[in-house]
Scaffold this active site. Sequence first.
Site, mmCIF file in Angstrom:
data_model
loop_
_atom_site.group_PDB
_atom_site.id
_atom_site.type_symbol
_atom_site.label_atom_id
_atom_site.label_comp_id
_atom_site.label_asym_id
_atom_site.label_seq_id
_atom_site.Cartn_x
_atom_site.Cartn_y
_atom_site.Cartn_z
ATOM 1 C CG HIS A 187 -2.116 -0.878 0.968
ATOM 2 N ND1 HIS A 187 -2.158 -2.159 1.710
ATOM 3 C CD2 HIS A 187 -3.108 -0.785 -0.149
ATOM 4 C CE1 HIS A 187 -3.285 -2.650 1.332
ATOM 5 N NE2 HIS A 187 -3.823 -2.114 0.174
ATOM 6 C CD GLU A 427 -10.191 -6.496 -2.596
ATOM 7 O OE1 GLU A 427 -9.030 -6.018 -2.916
ATOM 8 O OE2 GLU A 427 -10.769 -6.047 -1.790
ATOM 9 C CG ASP A 451 -5.901 -7.658 -1.474
ATOM 10 O OD1 ASP A 451 -5.046 -7.895 -0.819
ATOM 11 O OD2 ASP A 451 -6.480 -6.321 -1.226
ATOM 12 C CB CYS A 498 -9.126 -0.606 -9.409
ATOM 13 S SG CYS A 498 -9.943 -1.604 -8.049
HETATM 14 C C1 PEP Z 1 -6.330 -4.332 -4.848
HETATM 15 O O1 PEP Z 1 -6.192 -5.183 -4.081
HETATM 16 O O2 PEP Z 1 -6.131 -4.657 -6.151
HETATM 17 C C2 PEP Z 1 -6.969 -3.023 -4.605
HETATM 18 C C3 PEP Z 1 -6.990 -2.272 -5.520
HETATM 19 O O3 PEP Z 1 -7.049 -2.594 -3.365
HETATM 20 P P1 PEP Z 1 -5.894 -2.382 -2.279
HETATM 21 O O4 PEP Z 1 -4.746 -2.189 -3.144
HETATM 22 O O5 PEP Z 1 -6.274 -1.222 -1.644
HETATM 23 O O6 PEP Z 1 -5.976 -3.607 -1.309
HETATM 24 MG MG MG Z 2 -7.249 -4.817 -2.142
#
Ligand code: PEP
Ligand code: MG
Length: 538
Positions: A187, A427, A451, A498
């Site tokens: 993150h 995810e 994820d 995303c």
């Molecule tokens: C993901 O898991 O791809 C996602 C976009 O959410 P995050 O990276 O915030 O877990």
């Molecule tokens: Mg995620």
Amino acid sequence: MRRYKGTAVVRGIAEGRICVFRKKERQIEKVCVSDISAELLKLEEAKEEALIQLGALYEKTVKEAGPESAAIFEMHSMILEDGAFNEIIIETIEKEQVCAEYAVSVAGRRFEEMFANMDDETVRDRSADIRDVTERLLKVLLGEEDSFSPQEPVLIAAEDLTPSEAVRFDRSKILGFITHRGSQDSHTAILAGIMNIPMITGLEIDDSWDNSMAIMEGFSGMLVIDPDEEMKEQILGWGTTYAENVKKLRCLKDEKSITRGGREIRICANIGGVEDVAAALDNGAEGIGLMRSESLYLKSSRLPDEEEQFNVYKAVAEKMGGKEVVIRTMDLGADKKVGYLGLEDEENPAMGYRGIRICLDRPDIFITQLRAIYRASAYGKVAIMFPMVVSAREVRMCKMHVKEAREQLKFEGKPIDENVPLGIMIETPAAALISESLAKEVDFFSIGTNDLCQYTLAADRRNDMLRGIVDRRHPAVLELIRMSVENGHKAGIKVGICGELAADEELTESFVRMGVDELSVSPSNILILRKKVRDMEI
Ligand code: PEP
Ligand code: MG
């Protein structure tokens, strides 16, 4: 001149002084003292200094984020002056004849425990504030800096950076991030990408780097300490070429992302907060495909209330001027921890209490956020998305809470958009595998590949030891994506991606062929991707 090679995670060049950021592991010793009045005087002076610091923080926050966000520092001042808190400190110094530092740590621990065990949740949440205040007072007593606040823009070198540390730094003082731990999907790396801060990971941080001049590049992952002129010119040259290429792409800012064969895909931006909207628009985002609302919670030292959240969501919706903004409900837990939620340590936090699991367990927090989002929906085009879904039951529960929030607002006569689209993140492998039934419950899917890769490939997304070992383009991941797109389309809903894989140019053609409707990426990746799509023959 010393050269180091790490892994590039965010593109860009940065040059400046290195500031090594070390987190202090503090052990307060019980030191016996004979001069009690000197100790009490030391305590009094430290308290005064801490109050001055809190006053300054209050003023700064009022200017930058408004009085509501600043109120936390008023509350910290109140704790610092609280009678019972001070009584424990003074009593400990006097009765046990010990130093003020030890007495403060005793009082802090006792108070924190007392609050943490209260029945009332709001009171319980205050334990994190007690910790903050105790920490501030200890820092003053020990003569440590108030916080990590470099005076000039620097390259921050750290063993590891948590997402909350990354968002709390003053952005204008950060040129680049250099870390030992962390990976491209972490993150912190994602946040750095959104903030357009070049980042390298995988380097052993050496304390001797502190204060040295250096240049780093986030293309191949090189860091050079005390570079000679030739090296500097070479690296800056790459930066110039990159900047020129980016500039050339700017003519695509207002263009559509359509292949030569006429297939269209929307390219949107992932953002953390209102401060990223300008970059999204500047890079031609067709909307916000993912607003990670937990950034708001990470920046705060208490639960952000409805008004605070509403102001942020409203500002984003307004600034996007009618382009859709997908707000993902709070996805805390795993590596995104906030002290005030009192989350327990878990053996496997990534597979534990996080995302929608927390929200469904804490309707008070969830409804507050949903109310704030709905209120903002009257000021732009807003959609809501739920993270970490594994079952249709969870989606139905989310919808129940949505209904509750909507009805409360209607009853109160607050203006809202009644048709806010509701979507989920795909995810988890479970969500992808049951996407056919999930598609009947919602208005859109967005595939979170960070994820999805982690759970499908049994590969912790934060573990950089897996770099080069685990293939994020694994056929199993691609099959789950394909399946989700197919099932979404069968039910007539849109499917986007995303996660970070959305920006992987090697996969863009496959995604277009699968019929993915939208790719949502960091603002700095939008134009590169748009060019890629427009050059495609299919
Ligand atoms: C993901 O898991 O791809 C996602 C976009 O959410 P995050 O990276 O915030 O877990
Ligand atoms: Mg995620």
